[in-house]
Write an enzyme that holds these catalytic residues in place. Structure first.
Site, PDB file in Angstrom:
ATOM      1  N   GLU A  77       0.823  -1.207   0.000  1.00  0.00           N
ATOM      2  CA  GLU A  77       0.000   0.000   0.000  1.00  0.00           C
ATOM      3  C   GLU A  77       0.863   1.266   0.000  1.00  0.00           C
ATOM      4  OE1 GLU A  77      -3.037  -0.074  -0.586  1.00  0.00           O
ATOM      5  OE2 GLU A  77      -3.567  -2.161  -0.151  1.00  0.00           O
ATOM      6  N   CYS A 147      -8.092  -2.039   7.865  1.00  0.00           N
ATOM      7  CA  CYS A 147      -6.703  -2.074   7.385  1.00  0.00           C
ATOM      8  C   CYS A 147      -6.170  -0.659   7.134  1.00  0.00           C
ATOM      9  CB  CYS A 147      -6.584  -2.911   6.111  1.00  0.00           C
ATOM     10  SG  CYS A 147      -6.752  -4.673   6.437  1.00  0.00           S
ATOM     11  N   HIS A 171      -1.294  -5.823   1.765  1.00  0.00           N
ATOM     12  CA  HIS A 171      -2.550  -6.565   1.645  1.00  0.00           C
ATOM     13  C   HIS A 171      -2.294  -7.875   0.908  1.00  0.00           C
ATOM     14  CE1 HIS A 171      -5.824  -3.412   2.496  1.00  0.00           C
ATOM     15  NE2 HIS A 171      -6.178  -4.506   3.150  1.00  0.00           N
TER      16      HIS A 171
HETATM   17  N1  PCA Z   1      -8.654  -6.918   6.044  1.00  0.00           N
HETATM   18  C1  PCA Z   1      -9.570  -5.845   6.310  1.00  0.00           C
HETATM   19  C2  PCA Z   1      -9.498  -5.637   7.789  1.00  0.00           C
HETATM   20  C3  PCA Z   1      -8.836  -6.848   8.342  1.00  0.00           C
HETATM   21  C4  PCA Z   1      -8.259  -7.532   7.184  1.00  0.00           C
HETATM   22  O1  PCA Z   1      -7.524  -8.525   7.227  1.00  0.00           O
HETATM   23  C5  PCA Z   1      -9.285  -4.617   5.460  1.00  0.00           C
HETATM   24  O2  PCA Z   1      -8.784  -4.737   4.335  1.00  0.00           O
HETATM   25  O3  PCA Z   1      -9.592  -3.510   5.896  1.00  0.00           O
END
Ligand code: PCA
Length: 210
Positions: A77, A147, A171
Protein backbone atom coordinates in the site's frame (compact mmCIF):
# COMPACT_ATOMS: atom_id res chain seq x y z
CA UNK A 1 16.75 -3.23 14.90
CA UNK A 2 13.23 -3.93 16.12
CA UNK A 3 10.49 -4.85 13.68
CA UNK A 4 6.84 -5.09 14.68
CA UNK A 5 4.66 -7.15 12.32
CA UNK A 6 0.92 -7.25 12.79
CA UNK A 7 -1.77 -9.50 11.29
CA UNK A 8 -5.54 -9.60 11.81
CA UNK A 9 -8.14 -11.92 13.23
CA UNK A 10 -10.82 -13.24 10.84
CA UNK A 11 -13.66 -10.84 9.96
CA UNK A 12 -16.85 -10.57 7.92
CA UNK A 13 -17.92 -14.11 8.82
CA UNK A 14 -14.61 -15.65 7.73
CA UNK A 15 -13.05 -18.41 9.82
CA UNK A 16 -9.43 -17.67 8.92
CA UNK A 17 -7.39 -14.66 7.95
CA UNK A 18 -4.24 -15.34 5.89
CA UNK A 19 -2.49 -12.38 7.51
CA UNK A 20 -2.66 -14.11 10.89
CA UNK A 21 -1.21 -17.35 9.52
CA UNK A 22 1.58 -15.53 7.69
CA UNK A 23 2.61 -13.51 10.73
CA UNK A 24 2.83 -16.68 12.84
CA UNK A 25 5.27 -18.18 10.32
CA UNK A 26 7.63 -15.23 9.81
CA UNK A 27 11.13 -15.44 11.27
CA UNK A 28 13.30 -12.63 12.62
CA UNK A 29 15.80 -11.49 9.97
CA UNK A 30 19.43 -11.85 11.02
CA UNK A 31 20.39 -9.20 13.54
CA UNK A 32 16.80 -8.05 14.08
CA UNK A 33 14.22 -8.57 16.80
CA UNK A 34 10.79 -9.49 15.49
CA UNK A 35 7.68 -8.68 17.54
CA UNK A 36 4.41 -10.23 16.37
CA UNK A 37 0.86 -9.18 17.14
CA UNK A 38 -2.54 -10.27 15.89
CA UNK A 39 -4.92 -7.31 15.98
CA UNK A 40 -8.69 -7.40 16.42
CA UNK A 41 -10.71 -6.23 13.41
CA UNK A 42 -12.11 -3.34 15.45
CA UNK A 43 -11.52 0.32 14.68
CA UNK A 44 -11.37 1.45 18.30
CA UNK A 45 -9.38 -1.39 19.82
CA UNK A 46 -6.63 -1.39 17.20
CA UNK A 47 -5.83 2.25 17.96
CA UNK A 48 -5.39 1.49 21.67
CA UNK A 49 -3.42 -1.71 21.09
CA UNK A 50 -1.02 -0.10 18.61
CA UNK A 51 -0.29 2.75 21.02
CA UNK A 52 0.51 0.18 23.75
CA UNK A 53 2.80 -1.73 21.41
CA UNK A 54 4.69 1.38 20.30
CA UNK A 55 5.15 2.53 23.89
CA UNK A 56 6.33 -0.89 25.04
CA UNK A 57 8.63 -1.85 22.15
CA UNK A 58 9.60 1.41 20.39
CA UNK A 59 9.96 -0.43 17.07
CA UNK A 60 12.10 0.93 14.23
CA UNK A 61 9.77 -0.56 11.64
CA UNK A 62 6.08 -1.43 11.73
CA UNK A 63 4.76 -3.65 8.95
CA UNK A 64 1.06 -4.40 9.16
CA UNK A 65 -0.53 -7.13 7.05
CA UNK A 66 -4.19 -7.69 6.20
CA UNK A 67 -6.42 -9.60 3.81
CA UNK A 68 -7.78 -8.05 0.64
CA UNK A 69 -9.98 -10.90 -0.54
CA UNK A 70 -10.28 -11.18 -4.30
CA UNK A 71 -7.02 -9.48 -5.21
CA UNK A 72 -4.72 -11.57 -7.39
CA UNK A 73 -1.40 -10.25 -6.13
CA UNK A 74 0.20 -9.11 -2.93
CA UNK A 75 -0.31 -5.36 -2.64
CA UNK A 76 2.12 -2.93 -1.07
CA UNK A 77 0.00 0.00 0.00
CA UNK A 78 1.19 3.48 -0.94
CA UNK A 79 -1.10 5.65 1.19
CA UNK A 80 -3.49 5.66 4.17
CA UNK A 81 -6.35 8.20 4.33
CA UNK A 82 -7.98 9.87 7.34
CA UNK A 83 -11.37 8.17 7.00
CA UNK A 84 -13.16 5.26 8.64
CA UNK A 85 -16.01 4.14 6.40
CA UNK A 86 -17.84 0.82 6.25
CA UNK A 87 -20.54 1.84 3.76
CA UNK A 88 -20.35 0.46 0.25
CA UNK A 89 -20.96 2.97 -2.53
CA UNK A 90 -22.33 0.04 -4.49
CA UNK A 91 -25.72 -0.37 -2.82
CA UNK A 92 -24.95 1.18 0.56
CA UNK A 93 -24.40 -2.12 2.40
CA UNK A 94 -22.61 -1.74 5.75
CA UNK A 95 -19.75 -4.02 6.83
CA UNK A 96 -19.62 -3.68 10.64
CA UNK A 97 -16.28 -4.31 12.32
CA UNK A 98 -16.00 -7.25 14.74
CA UNK A 99 -17.37 -5.08 17.56
CA UNK A 100 -20.40 -4.04 15.50
CA UNK A 101 -19.12 -0.52 14.86
CA UNK A 102 -20.34 1.10 11.64
CA UNK A 103 -18.52 4.42 11.08
CA UNK A 104 -19.46 6.25 7.89
CA UNK A 105 -17.00 8.89 6.69
CA UNK A 106 -15.57 9.61 10.14
CA UNK A 107 -12.08 11.07 10.49
CA UNK A 108 -9.63 8.72 12.22
CA UNK A 109 -7.66 11.51 13.92
CA UNK A 110 -9.18 15.00 14.15
CA UNK A 111 -5.75 16.67 14.06
CA UNK A 112 -4.19 14.23 11.59
CA UNK A 113 -3.21 14.88 7.99
CA UNK A 114 -5.72 14.00 5.25
CA UNK A 115 -3.37 11.19 4.26
CA UNK A 116 0.04 9.75 5.02
CA UNK A 117 2.28 8.01 2.53
CA UNK A 118 4.00 4.78 3.51
CA UNK A 119 7.47 5.48 4.87
CA UNK A 120 8.72 2.04 3.85
CA UNK A 121 10.42 1.60 0.45
CA UNK A 122 7.36 0.40 -1.49
CA UNK A 123 9.12 -0.29 -4.80
CA UNK A 124 11.88 -2.30 -3.15
CA UNK A 125 9.24 -4.30 -1.29
CA UNK A 126 7.41 -5.13 -4.53
CA UNK A 127 10.67 -6.07 -6.22
CA UNK A 128 11.81 -8.28 -3.31
CA UNK A 129 8.63 -10.35 -3.72
CA UNK A 130 8.75 -10.41 -7.51
CA UNK A 131 12.35 -11.67 -7.32
CA UNK A 132 10.98 -14.73 -5.52
CA UNK A 133 8.57 -15.26 -8.41
CA UNK A 134 5.52 -14.13 -6.48
CA UNK A 135 2.98 -11.69 -7.98
CA UNK A 136 3.22 -8.36 -6.17
CA UNK A 137 2.26 -4.80 -7.04
CA UNK A 138 1.87 -1.36 -5.56
CA UNK A 139 -1.68 -0.58 -4.47
CA UNK A 140 -2.85 3.01 -4.41
CA UNK A 141 -5.72 2.44 -1.97
CA UNK A 142 -5.89 0.49 1.27
CA UNK A 143 -9.66 1.05 1.36
CA UNK A 144 -11.52 2.72 4.25
CA UNK A 145 -11.97 -0.28 6.56
CA UNK A 146 -9.84 -1.48 9.49
CA UNK A 147 -6.70 -2.07 7.38
CA UNK A 148 -6.56 1.54 6.21
CA UNK A 149 -7.28 2.56 9.82
CA UNK A 150 -4.29 0.59 11.11
CA UNK A 151 -1.96 1.86 8.40
CA UNK A 152 -3.12 5.42 9.16
CA UNK A 153 -2.60 5.01 12.93
CA UNK A 154 0.89 3.58 12.39
CA UNK A 155 1.87 6.57 10.28
CA UNK A 156 0.05 9.14 12.44
CA UNK A 157 1.78 7.86 15.58
CA UNK A 158 5.12 7.92 13.77
CA UNK A 159 4.51 11.51 12.60
CA UNK A 160 3.35 12.76 16.00
CA UNK A 161 5.16 10.69 18.64
CA UNK A 162 7.82 8.40 17.10
CA UNK A 163 9.73 10.34 14.44
CA UNK A 164 12.22 7.54 13.77
CA UNK A 165 9.61 4.85 13.23
CA UNK A 166 8.95 3.73 9.64
CA UNK A 167 5.63 2.12 8.81
CA UNK A 168 3.73 0.53 5.97
CA UNK A 169 1.08 -1.97 5.01
CA UNK A 170 0.75 -5.07 2.85
CA UNK A 171 -2.55 -6.57 1.65
CA UNK A 172 -2.61 -10.28 0.79
CA UNK A 173 -5.07 -12.34 -1.32
CA UNK A 174 -7.40 -15.10 -0.10
CA UNK A 175 -6.02 -18.56 0.67
CA UNK A 176 -7.31 -21.28 -1.69
CA UNK A 177 -9.40 -22.85 1.10
CA UNK A 178 -11.25 -19.54 1.59
CA UNK A 179 -12.71 -19.63 -1.90
CA UNK A 180 -12.93 -23.40 -2.51
CA UNK A 181 -16.63 -23.62 -1.69
CA UNK A 182 -17.79 -20.24 -2.89
CA UNK A 183 -20.17 -19.97 -5.81
CA UNK A 184 -18.27 -16.98 -7.19
CA UNK A 185 -14.88 -18.70 -6.97
CA UNK A 186 -14.31 -18.44 -10.72
CA UNK A 187 -13.98 -14.71 -10.32
CA UNK A 188 -11.80 -14.76 -7.20
CA UNK A 189 -8.06 -15.16 -6.98
CA UNK A 190 -6.20 -16.99 -4.22
CA UNK A 191 -2.58 -17.68 -3.28
CA UNK A 192 -1.05 -20.57 -1.31
CA UNK A 193 0.14 -19.76 2.20
CA UNK A 194 3.70 -20.91 1.42
CA UNK A 195 4.04 -18.32 -1.34
CA UNK A 196 2.71 -15.53 0.84
CA UNK A 197 5.12 -16.47 3.65
CA UNK A 198 8.06 -16.59 1.21
CA UNK A 199 7.08 -13.16 -0.12
CA UNK A 200 6.65 -11.51 3.27
CA UNK A 201 9.87 -13.06 4.60
CA UNK A 202 11.73 -11.62 1.60
CA UNK A 203 10.30 -8.19 2.43
CA UNK A 204 11.33 -8.41 6.09
CA UNK A 205 14.84 -9.60 5.21
CA UNK A 206 15.22 -6.76 2.71
CA UNK A 207 13.99 -4.17 5.24
CA UNK A 208 16.37 -5.43 7.93
CA UNK A 209 19.26 -5.43 5.48
CA UNK A 210 18.98 -1.76 4.50
N1 PCA B 1 -8.65 -6.92 6.04
C1 PCA B 1 -9.57 -5.85 6.31
C2 PCA B 1 -9.50 -5.64 7.79
C3 PCA B 1 -8.84 -6.85 8.34
C4 PCA B 1 -8.26 -7.53 7.18
O1 PCA B 1 -7.52 -8.53 7.23
C5 PCA B 1 -9.29 -4.62 5.46
O2 PCA B 1 -8.78 -4.74 4.33
O3 PCA B 1 -9.59 -3.51 5.90
Amino acid sequence: MKILVTGFEPFNGGWINPSEQIVHRLKAPEGAILIKEILPVEFGKTTIRLQELFREHQPDIVLSVGQAGGRAEIGVERVAINIDNVKSSNGGKLLPDNAGDVPVDEPIEADGAAAYFSTLPIWQMVEAMQKKGIPAAISNSAGTYVCNHVMYENLYQAAVNYPGMKAGFIHVPFLPEQIANREDKERLAAMPLEDMVTALQAVLDMLADR
